[in-house]
Scaffold this active site. Structure first.
Site, PDB file in Angstrom:
ATOM      1  N   VAL A  13       0.819  -1.215   0.000  1.00 46.35           N
ATOM      2  CA  VAL A  13       0.000   0.000   0.000  1.00 46.35           C
ATOM      3  C   VAL A  13       0.855   1.268   0.000  1.00 46.35           C
ATOM      4  O   VAL A  13       0.319   2.377   0.062  1.00 46.35           O
ATOM      5  CB  VAL A  13      -0.975   0.028   1.209  1.00 46.35           C
ATOM      6  CG1 VAL A  13      -1.982  -1.098   1.121  1.00 46.35           C
ATOM      7  CG2 VAL A  13      -0.219  -0.007   2.534  1.00 46.35           C
ATOM      8  N   LYS A  37      12.897  -0.640  11.736  1.00 46.49           N
ATOM      9  CA  LYS A  37      12.184  -1.710  11.055  1.00 46.49           C
ATOM     10  C   LYS A  37      12.347  -2.955  11.911  1.00 46.49           C
ATOM     11  O   LYS A  37      13.414  -3.589  11.921  1.00 46.49           O
ATOM     12  CB  LYS A  37      12.776  -1.947   9.656  1.00 46.49           C
ATOM     13  CG  LYS A  37      12.059  -3.028   8.858  1.00 46.49           C
ATOM     14  CD  LYS A  37      10.676  -2.579   8.397  1.00 46.49           C
ATOM     15  CE  LYS A  37      10.025  -3.644   7.515  1.00 46.49           C
ATOM     16  NZ  LYS A  37       8.723  -3.202   6.985  1.00 46.49           N
ATOM     17  N   PRO A 200       1.968  10.733  -4.519  1.00 41.47           N
ATOM     18  CA  PRO A 200       1.673  10.430  -5.919  1.00 41.47           C
ATOM     19  C   PRO A 200       2.217   9.068  -6.323  1.00 41.47           C
ATOM     20  O   PRO A 200       3.255   8.613  -5.827  1.00 41.47           O
ATOM     21  CB  PRO A 200       2.388  11.555  -6.674  1.00 41.47           C
ATOM     22  CG  PRO A 200       3.476  12.001  -5.760  1.00 41.47           C
ATOM     23  CD  PRO A 200       2.932  11.842  -4.373  1.00 41.47           C
TER      24      PRO A 200
END
Length: 242
Positions: A13, A37, A200
């Site tokens: 996503v 992470k 974008p």
């Protein structure tokens, strides 16, 4: 806000690129930033992982990866199959706390969705956020189906009494369809939290210098940017009527 947990409504996503954009905008605003992470899956030793990609795009940030597993699976499954120790929520919280001592902002990027298991006991990113008392930013897709996954994630956060800072669209299409344009209005409703940005499509393919220069324009002031949700939504709604 010292620690911000970033999760997705699922895989693919745009979570890593969104994390990089938040990091870049915060650095541009004068913050020292670390990116954690907890578990990188599907990447072999020596290959570039999500944390390295964030550093490439965002620039002057500290990146830490706690564990790496070769197969592209949920962290608990990947660890078990590799015969490696899993990373639990306590380890994540401890690592984030140490980074917070030396940085203005720590971004903790999860793997997949909020409840993806880190270990066989069911520990998840949500548990780490609870231990850290951290706000959560949800990265969602733009098109059909995103309202359901976003609302389910938001409901789980509320059930756990975790603060949902807002929602970012991880990849806004060059040619958005009707569902994507309508979702700009509906996403904050189903989430019960504001829309805080829209990246974008293809943002991660920009040169790092261009990415850093543009990142603030994709994110709302709450994320150290200048993006205006109301104006962006109104402009796309007008497109849908023409």
């Amino acid at each position: 806000m010292t620690v911000l947990v970033i999760t997705g409504t699922g895989t693919e996503v745009g979570k890593t690129v969104a994390t990089a954009a938040v990091a870049a905008a915060a650095v541009a605003a004068g913050r020292s930033v670390a990116v954690l992470k907890p578990a990188q899956t599907g990447v072999l030793p020596g290959e570039r992982g999500d944390a390295a990609e964030v550093a490439r795009l965002a620039g002057a940030v500290t990146v830490v990866e706690l564990a790496r597993y070769p197969e592209p699976l949920a962290p608990a499954t990947a660890a078990r199959r590799a015969g490696l120790p899993p990373v639990g929520p306590v380890q994540v919280a401890e690592a984030a706390g140490k980074l917070a001592a030396d940085h203005d902002l720590v971004l903790v990027e999860g793997s997949g969705g909020l409840l993806v298991r880190f270990d066989d006991e069911g520990g998840s990113l949500a548990d780490a956020a609870r231990l850290l008392d951290a706000s959560v930013l949800v990265v969602a897709s733009a098109g059909l189906g995103t309202l359901n996954t976003t609302e389910l994630t938001a409901r789980e956060l509320r059930f756990r009494r975790l603060d949902l800072l807002g929602v970012v669209v991880g990849s806004w299409p060059d040619e958005p369809d009707l569902a994507s344009r309508c979702n700009l209005t509906d996403l904050p409703v189903v989430a019960g939290a504001p829309l805080l940005g829209a990246l974008p499509e293809g943002a991660g393919r920009l040169r790092p210098s261009g990415f850093r220069a543009a990142a603030g324009g994709w994110l709302a002031p709450r994320l150290w940017g200048t993006w205006d949700a109301e104006a962006f939504t109104a402009a796309r709604a007008a497109d849908s009527r023409t």
